[in-house]
Design an enzyme around this catalytic site. Sequence first.
Site, PDB file in Angstrom:
ATOM      1  N   ALA A  21       0.976  -1.411   0.004  1.00  0.00           N
ATOM      2  CA  ALA A  21      -0.032  -0.063   0.023  1.00  0.00           C
ATOM      3  C   ALA A  21       0.841   1.221  -0.124  1.00  0.00           C
ATOM      4  CB  ALA A  21      -0.900   0.025   1.149  1.00  0.00           C
ATOM      5  N   ASP A  59      -4.676   2.988 -10.728  1.00  0.00           N
ATOM      6  CA  ASP A  59      -3.731   4.518 -10.234  1.00  0.00           C
ATOM      7  C   ASP A  59      -2.746   4.966 -11.173  1.00  0.00           C
ATOM      8  OD1 ASP A  59      -3.459   6.455  -8.388  1.00  0.00           O
ATOM      9  OD2 ASP A  59      -2.699   5.077  -6.982  1.00  0.00           O
ATOM     10  N   ASP A  64      35.578  22.893 -24.350  1.00  0.00           N
ATOM     11  CA  ASP A  64      34.371  22.844 -23.736  1.00  0.00           C
ATOM     12  C   ASP A  64      33.880  21.628 -22.784  1.00  0.00           C
ATOM     13  OD1 ASP A  64      33.635  25.785 -24.203  1.00  0.00           O
ATOM     14  OD2 ASP A  64      32.690  24.744 -26.219  1.00  0.00           O
ATOM     15  N   ASP A 114      29.226  29.441 -23.939  1.00  0.00           N
ATOM     16  CA  ASP A 114      30.603  29.560 -24.760  1.00  0.00           C
ATOM     17  C   ASP A 114      29.979  30.643 -25.793  1.00  0.00           C
ATOM     18  OD1 ASP A 114      33.193  29.490 -25.960  1.00  0.00           O
ATOM     19  OD2 ASP A 114      32.348  28.074 -27.285  1.00  0.00           O
TER      20      ASP A 114
END
Length: 907
Positions: A318, A737, A643, A364
């Site tokens: 549950a 659900d 980079d 950049d």
Amino acid sequence: MLDCGSWPVVASTDAGSVESGKDIVVSDLELMDQPLLPDSVRPWGITPEELAAVLQTNAVSGLTRDAANQRLRQYGPNVIKHQASRRWVMVFLSQFTNMMVALLVSAAVISGLIGEWTDALLICLIVVANAIVGFSQEWTAERAIESLRQMSEPFAQVCRDGQWLSLPAEQLVAGDLIEIVTGDLIPADARIVAATELETSEAALTGESHPVEKTTDRVDSASFLPDRRCMVFAGTSVITGHARALVTRTGSWTELGRIAEMLTTASPAPTPLQQRLDRMSRQLSAVIVLTAVVMFVIGFERHGLGRMLLTSVGLAVAALPEGLPAVITIGLALGAKRMAARNAVIRRLTAVETLGSVNVICTDKTGTLTQNRMTVSQVNAFGEAPAVYQQLLQAAVLCSDAQRGADGGLLGSPTERALLTVALENGINIEDLRQEFSRVAEIPFTSARKRMATLHQAANGDHLLIVKGAIERVLPCCSKAAGMDGAVPSQDLLDAAGTLAGSGQRVLAFARRVWQGSQTAPLPEEWESNLEFLGMITLADPVRPEVPDAIVRCQSAGITPVLITGDHPATALSIAEQLGIWHSGENILTGVELDQMSDEQLQSQVARTTVYARVSPEHKLRIVRCHQNLGSVTAMTGDGVNDAPALKQADIGVSMGLNGTDVAKDASAMVLADDNFASIVAAVEEGRAVYDNIRKSIAYLFAGNTAEVLILFVALVAGFPLPLFPIQILWINLVTDGIPALAMAFEPPEAAVMKRTPRARSEGLFGRGLAWGVLLIGTSVAVALLVLFQHLLPTDLADSHRVNYAQTAVFMTLALAELLYAISARDLSRGVDVVGFLRNRALVGSIVIGAALQFSVCYLPPLQSIFHTVSLSPFDLAVCLGVATTGFVALEVWKLAHRQFSKANDV
């Protein structure tokens, strides 16, 4: 094969005159004994004369094959060390490493131990299905090219045993003599020993947008790569000219290799969603254990061991939202698909949500904010006469080495291609003009002269001299200006050029001199005098047109853009001001200043600094880490090799798909397919929408789980029979659900999604009052169901049929309640009267399917025996439906109260 001596490597020198320096040079370079140079060695600090002494043994013949092979065996190939990519097995197993999956596996084990094999099997199927979805997405994204260890151009021209050979680049060793020409990718770090008009592009390695001129001149001190003009570096390319160079570093010891090493040390932190889910899972585990212990102590004496084990399993089932892993994985996958449609390709699923949390974008400049191509921004002819304007453009064409290629495109350096482009746009026929004024001689550009001159002869015998270069080097050669009498206003022109250069533009000055056919052209040393000044042409790397609006949208969304570039501070500041990144009062820091600051000092400055110039890869890493240490969720954009470490370190690295290097793409979590900075804003919007939808799904699931736990707990304390069987709870969590929770992933972004400030990294999933809403809904539904259960329970609890009837009613009501309040849970702030009922058709369909399946397990005999259900009468079914509206009403009331509370606080 050509003799290596066919082109002189260096100007002839007297070896004896530098003999005293020979030992020093050999000791410094260590080229004869080993190919690996320590950081303290600076080959760019060696003079050409000293270098000539070192080269006496191999200037003509190069290394011998035996010597090269020995070094190759001793020091290894010219490749970069790399981390092996993950095997598919490891990618699949990584799907089972989060806390929520661990909790589900624990529940499955316990269920199996007490004989609830159906529950155990269903939970296992959920876990495996979720893992397959995650594995499929990540394995597709794992096709990293690992380009750091692969040369785009795998061959190099090398001199061995006096002959030029084309060898695989991985066979290069330090001490090799190599030749590079226009278009070549440079295979290793090397010291230039001879060069003709050599320019290289180092944008991918340093972020410097302009071509770098190379010479043989020594550099006494140069911490920034573009300042080492006598060196060429692996991974960069030759734009124009040709040269010979002596290899000084190979493989992982090159500048490119150093970046690869930083990639192995950069370690991105868990994403905000991962942190929130792990925190929630730990808290949920504690709640489940505590509640189970309390329930066991309370019920052991009354109900015995068997009943309490079954109840404990029911509680675990549950409390655990079994559908949550699938909801999150599929929600992220759908977000990745929507982002791909908006040109943002996601390589790692968790990056989808991270974008929604970003509050700092370190970007950049070259190729990201700008177009990474030189463009003429102004043509400033001296005077207003159209003839002078035409003469200036003609001079730009004649004093240029750029050519039209076979496909009609322009070949040459970016600067000279830009000059030809503007001439073509103004109607000048390049080929006809050059045929009319054929070039007969030239004085090439050098870094010392900072100008070049070309001499042309017309068909009528006239000679035309064109001079192009830096204005401070051209003006002293001029005695007059086109279209005017008197002295040249040099200071005014220098001031104007200084203003243009200060705005980040490159300024080229042009002048000319004409000799009539009857005149004899002077000697070359007399050319550059008595010139006529024509004007200036300014060039710039233009800003992408969509970027300014994207910057404004980022800032309105509470995101701070920070410019980090290898360019000159003046250029960086000009671009930052133009785009609105930098404002008065904010800091600008250079790489030299960063070297003088400790991490603590830098961390105290980053919040007020929006521009960083002349930075190295190490600096980018430090900046990103300092922002992260302050709690910021940081994105890093870029397209170059330089980079890559920061892209990997950042919470989310964003690389450019069209012009970005493969190294940058491999290090990033997201790739922009169109290189459009504005696509980042679109991706942020999608990221926020994905997080919102995941948060709605989690709240929806936990409200139902709260109701289930409270029902079981109160029933046990009150001495009621078990209201719900574990398999019924599992069915609700997965079907009635779980299906609507999955459908919430299709919910479109809310209207104000880009007007909110980003979420704090520390903010939990149930922040901003959502926890109270979940508790209110769960409690309301639990109370209503307990009242219904008590009403339907028979006086004689031994009447198993009537007890089972009451249990079925609770099961049906709870399932319908969760289906109904899913309609309201689509939006956690606005009421259904505003949002509407049919906007998300996937959710409507999931509710219809969920209801049909629920009725099936309650009314179809084959399923009744599995789910412990019996048929309900029409009247009781109507009662169940009425009670099921409790959750919907509770959520609408909570949203109304929350809106009123928010308005009161705003006032």
